[in-house]
Design a protein around this motif. Structure first.
Motif, PDB file in Angstrom:
ATOM      1  N   TYR A 138     -31.640 -85.981  42.424  1.00 44.11           N
ATOM      2  CA  TYR A 138     -32.080 -87.113  43.112  1.00 44.11           C
ATOM      3  C   TYR A 138     -32.434 -86.852  44.198  1.00 44.11           C
ATOM      4  N   MET A 139     -33.725 -87.973  44.268  1.00 44.22           N
ATOM      5  CA  MET A 139     -33.677 -87.850  46.090  1.00 44.22           C
ATOM      6  C   MET A 139     -33.187 -88.645  46.597  1.00 44.22           C
ATOM      7  N   LYS A 140     -32.468 -88.750  47.621  1.00 42.71           N
ATOM      8  CA  LYS A 140     -31.437 -89.525  47.841  1.00 42.71           C
ATOM      9  C   LYS A 140     -31.702 -90.805  47.910  1.00 42.71           C
ATOM     10  N   PRO A 141     -32.643 -91.503  48.491  1.00 46.01           N
ATOM     11  CA  PRO A 141     -32.305 -93.257  47.849  1.00 46.01           C
ATOM     12  C   PRO A 141     -32.175 -93.110  46.869  1.00 46.01           C
ATOM     13  N   ASN A 144     -28.199 -93.101  46.557  1.00 47.59           N
ATOM     14  CA  ASN A 144     -27.678 -93.636  46.773  1.00 47.59           C
ATOM     15  C   ASN A 144     -27.396 -94.969  45.828  1.00 47.59           C
ATOM     16  N   MET A 145     -28.865 -95.130  45.349  1.00 48.11           N
ATOM     17  CA  MET A 145     -28.394 -96.638  43.793  1.00 48.11           C
ATOM     18  C   MET A 145     -27.262 -95.584  42.765  1.00 48.11           C
ATOM     19  N   VAL A 146     -27.367 -95.047  42.359  1.00 49.45           N
ATOM     20  CA  VAL A 146     -26.276 -93.918  41.803  1.00 49.45           C
ATOM     21  C   VAL A 146     -24.603 -94.579  42.421  1.00 49.45           C
ATOM     22  N   ILE A 147     -24.615 -93.909  43.509  1.00 56.64           N
ATOM     23  CA  ILE A 147     -23.552 -94.837  44.199  1.00 56.64           C
ATOM     24  C   ILE A 147     -23.232 -96.134  44.364  1.00 56.64           C
ATOM     25  N   GLU A 148     -23.913 -96.187  44.794  1.00 58.48           N
ATOM     26  CA  GLU A 148     -23.953 -97.715  44.615  1.00 58.48           C
ATOM     27  C   GLU A 148     -23.436 -98.704  43.406  1.00 58.48           C
ATOM     28  N   TYR A 149     -24.086 -98.234  42.637  1.00 58.37           N
ATOM     29  CA  TYR A 149     -24.002 -98.607  40.442  1.00 58.37           C
ATOM     30  C   TYR A 149     -22.066 -98.421  40.969  1.00 58.37           C
ATOM     31  N   ILE A 150     -22.020 -97.221  41.078  1.00 58.25           N
ATOM     32  CA  ILE A 150     -20.263 -96.612  40.929  1.00 58.25           C
ATOM     33  C   ILE A 150     -19.774 -97.340  41.228  1.00 58.25           C
ATOM     34  N   GLU A 151     -20.040 -96.903  42.228  1.00 59.06           N
ATOM     35  CA  GLU A 151     -18.897 -98.119  43.403  1.00 59.06           C
ATOM     36  C   GLU A 151     -19.262 -99.892  43.364  1.00 59.06           C
ATOM     37  N   SER A 162     -27.702 -84.173  46.771  1.00 64.21           N
ATOM     38  CA  SER A 162     -29.173 -84.717  46.676  1.00 64.21           C
ATOM     39  C   SER A 162     -29.700 -83.199  46.569  1.00 64.21           C
ATOM     40  N   LEU A 163     -30.090 -82.735  45.043  1.00 66.25           N
ATOM     41  CA  LEU A 163     -30.645 -81.541  45.223  1.00 66.25           C
ATOM     42  C   LEU A 163     -32.204 -81.671  45.588  1.00 66.25           C
ATOM     43  N   GLU A 164     -32.664 -83.163  45.254  1.00 62.07           N
ATOM     44  CA  GLU A 164     -33.914 -83.876  45.889  1.00 62.07           C
ATOM     45  C   GLU A 164     -35.195 -83.030  45.280  1.00 62.07           C
ATOM     46  N   VAL A 165     -35.226 -83.261  44.026  1.00 64.90           N
ATOM     47  CA  VAL A 165     -36.074 -83.277  42.755  1.00 64.90           C
ATOM     48  C   VAL A 165     -36.617 -84.018  42.379  1.00 64.90           C
ATOM     49  N   ALA A 166     -37.704 -84.181  42.478  1.00 63.61           N
ATOM     50  CA  ALA A 166     -38.575 -85.832  41.889  1.00 63.61           C
ATOM     51  C   ALA A 166     -38.861 -84.954  41.228  1.00 63.61           C
ATOM     52  N   ASP A 167     -39.878 -84.040  40.091  1.00 66.05           N
ATOM     53  CA  ASP A 167     -40.593 -83.571  38.963  1.00 66.05           C
ATOM     54  C   ASP A 167     -39.295 -83.244  37.698  1.00 66.05           C
TER      55      ASP A 167
END
Length: 258
Positions: A138-141, A144-151, A162-167
């Motif tokens: 994912y893109m970093k934002p 970060n949502m995934v990290i917040e969810y997991i935490e 984050s490999l930052e691939v949007a497509d």
């Protein structure tokens, strides 16, 4: 005579990996356990770009998908898009699974409905990991949502890449064996386990056992966790060869009945 299980997959329209990795794991299991057979049935939600807005729009279609798959009288359904759930805010996997279960039940198909998001949380907790390091496309934002969810589920994320691939199509084309070297840049020193792909579109199955052997720590993915949860819901021993610690005979023999 073999027992046949029908598995329904709710997937983004651009997902090309869940119908590859989940069948691969369960076909490997079939070779090990001769009296089980699995068939796979999908319904798709439109999504091309992995953005919060498009994910929220896509998620609305999951009800239709659950209804369609319940027509096929599948034995279990899996909502196979982790970030679509996690981008909706903490605890959303419980709401989604409950809503989709209701849709299926009202169509005379009272079957288990799981999500890859909830399955990953359950998988991490099952192996007793309190701290994890993760890799996402994912893109970093969104990461970060995934990290917040997991935490929010009581699991600390010690590091992430984050490999930052949007497509989403490009995510599915990433070479999974590149993960063997990508993890060299992931700080796993404080982690109890590594989530090699916190995304069901990013392939990781060919690399999971290799990375686990390399790091000497449990390695899992969203797809591995989904298979684990599906097998548990079907009251089958959740064992698949060469798919990391969570699905190993070693782990499941030690935790039988728990």
């Amino acid at each position: 005579m073999s027992k046949e299980y029908r598995l329904g997959l709710i997937v983004p329209s651009s997902n090309t990996t869940m119908e590859k990795e989940i069948p691969a794991m369960l076909k490997a299991r079939e070779e090990m356990i001769q009296d089980e057979k699995f068939t796979f049935h999908s319904s798709r939600m439109r999504m091309m770009k992995v953005t919060k807005e498009e994910l929220a729009k896509m998620d609305i279609d999951s009800d239709r998908c659950a209804l369609e798959l319940s027509d096929a009288r599948c034995d279990a359904l899996a909502y196979a898009c982790l970030v679509a759930i996690m981008s909706q805010g903490p605890g959303y996997h419980c709401l989604s699974e409950s809503r989709l279960s209701k849709v299926a039940k009202e169509n005379s198909a009272p079957v288990p409905v799981i999500s890859s998001a909830g399955a990953l949380i359950d998988g991490v907790k099952a192996i007793g990991a309190k701290k994890i390091a993760i890799v996402t496309p994912y893109m970093k934002p969104l990461t970060n949502m995934v990290i917040e969810y997991i935490e929010s589920e009581g699991i600390k994320v010690t590091d992430s890449i984050s490999l930052e691939v949007a497509d989403n199509l490009e995510v599915g084309r990433l070479d999974p064996l590149n993960l063997v070297t990508i993890v060299d840049d992931l700080d796993v020193s404080e982690a109890d386990a590594v989530v090699l792909s916190a995304c069901v579109q990013m392939q990781s199955l060919p690399a999971i056992q290799k990375v686990q052997d390399k790091l000497g720590k449990p390695v899992l993915s969203a797809a591995v966790s989904t298979v684990y949860k599906l097998l548990k819901e079907l009251t089958l021993k959740p064992v698949v060869p060469n798919a990391g610690y969570l699905l190993s005979e070693e782990f499941n023999s030690a935790h039988a009945g728990k």
